[in-house]
Structure formats: C-alpha cells, structure tokens
Write a protein that holds these residues in place. Structure first.
Motif, mmCIF file in Angstrom:
data_model
loop_
_atom_site.group_PDB
_atom_site.id
_atom_site.type_symbol
_atom_site.label_atom_id
_atom_site.label_comp_id
_atom_site.label_asym_id
_atom_site.label_seq_id
_atom_site.Cartn_x
_atom_site.Cartn_y
_atom_site.Cartn_z
ATOM 1 N N GLU A 16 41.737 36.262 38.551
ATOM 2 C CA GLU A 16 41.328 34.980 37.491
ATOM 3 C C GLU A 16 40.823 33.928 38.625
ATOM 4 O O GLU A 16 40.247 32.952 37.935
ATOM 5 N N ARG A 36 48.384 30.459 40.137
ATOM 6 C CA ARG A 36 47.959 31.670 38.924
ATOM 7 C C ARG A 36 48.972 31.009 37.536
ATOM 8 O O ARG A 36 49.726 32.065 37.294
ATOM 9 N N THR A 38 47.921 31.145 34.566
ATOM 10 C CA THR A 38 48.215 32.083 33.031
ATOM 11 C C THR A 38 49.145 33.403 33.614
ATOM 12 O O THR A 38 49.370 33.872 32.493
ATOM 13 N N PHE A 39 49.488 33.644 34.769
ATOM 14 C CA PHE A 39 50.271 34.875 34.967
ATOM 15 C C PHE A 39 51.673 34.298 35.603
ATOM 16 O O PHE A 39 52.041 35.063 36.378
ATOM 17 N N ASN A 40 52.116 33.029 35.344
ATOM 18 C CA ASN A 40 53.123 32.412 35.618
ATOM 19 C C ASN A 40 53.502 32.708 37.011
ATOM 20 O O ASN A 40 54.490 32.975 37.742
ATOM 21 N N ASP A 81 53.977 40.759 41.413
ATOM 22 C CA ASP A 81 52.966 41.089 40.505
ATOM 23 C C ASP A 81 53.255 42.523 40.256
ATOM 24 O O ASP A 81 52.799 43.516 41.220
ATOM 25 N N THR A 84 49.836 42.528 36.224
ATOM 26 C CA THR A 84 48.722 41.494 35.686
ATOM 27 C C THR A 84 47.324 42.268 35.962
ATOM 28 O O THR A 84 47.129 43.242 36.789
ATOM 29 N N ARG A 87 46.620 42.642 39.819
ATOM 30 C CA ARG A 87 47.750 43.543 40.535
ATOM 31 C C ARG A 87 46.657 44.353 41.645
ATOM 32 O O ARG A 87 45.955 44.981 41.348
#
Length: 145
Positions: A16, A36, A38-40, A81, A84, A87
């Motif tokens: 992203e 990041r 959006t994906f914590n 990760d 996501t 990954r």
C-alpha cells in the motif's frame, strides 16, 4: 509422485506504500515511525528491512542521541504480518546476516531461515543499539511488535 523439492515461486505482494517507515529528525532525536496504519503496522519484510535501515541511519549519525520508535494510526503494531495483501514472506530481500536465502528452502527450513534473518537477527541487533531507544506505544502492541 516425486519426493524432490520444488522451489516455491515468489509471490507478488500488494504494497500500500513504497515507504512503510518514516525517518525524521528533530535536533538530537530520530523519529522512526512505522507507517502501515491501514493494517495496524503489521510488520512484513518490506517494513522490517526499512526499520533496519532507519535504525542503522540513526545509529550512524553522531548528532542523534535518542531514538523514538512509533506507529502511525490507532495501534502501535499488530506484530508480524500473517495475512495482509503486503505479506511478502516468499519475496527475497538483500540479506543483512550470513544466512542463506529462505525463499528456496522447503517447509520448516524456509520458516526457520526467514525468522532467523528477518526477526531474530535484526531485532537482536536493534536491542543492542548503543543509544537510548524509546517505544512510543499506543493502542495494541501484539506478538512480535
């Protein structure tokens, strides 16, 4: 059916961002921010290698006296990760330790070699940084975070 090992093909992660870590300075303080949200701030290899580069930069700069590690967004980090679109556990990166490339290893050897390079090796080195390092934690800080 053959028992011969068939190398796994690298995956094509969907990142992203091109810069999952921001590095900024304010006088003698280096601010290293995982970015990041959006994906914590899940730590994929892209982020882990970027963190390694940022810690190296801060360590090498004589003007930096303190390092602050933070995470953008609601949570500090969701840890490693594991699911996501970014990954990238099968993507080869330029290795920092004297370990073989994990991407052509079978099963447990793939996982062990990757964990040793990406998490154990780098994280141990970060732990030993000779400058005060502060984790600015908010929200969740899960597993390998």
């Amino acid at each position: 059916m053959s028992d011969a090992f068939v190398p796994r093909q690298p995956q094509d992660p969907v990142y992203e961002t091109d810069q999952p870590v921001r590095y900024e300075t304010d006088g003698p303080v280096a601010w290293i921010m995982m970015d990041r949200p959006t994906f914590n701030n899940a730590q994929n290899s892209q982020m882990t290698y970027a963190l390694d580069e940022a810690f190296r930069r801060a360590t090498d700069a004589d003007s930096i006296k303190v390092i602050v590690l933070g995470g953008e967004g609601k949570h500090f980090s969701a840890g490693h990760d594991i699911g996501t679109p970014g990954r990238d556990h099968l993507v080869p990166f330029e290795r920092k330790h004297l370990l073989a490339d994990h991407t052509n290893r079978p099963g447990a050897e793939l996982l062990y070699t990757r964990e040793h390079e990406v998490y154990l090796g780098m994280c141990r080195r970060w732990r030993d940084i000779p400058k005060p390092t502060i984790a600015m934690v908010q929200g969740a800080c899960i597993a390998g975070a």
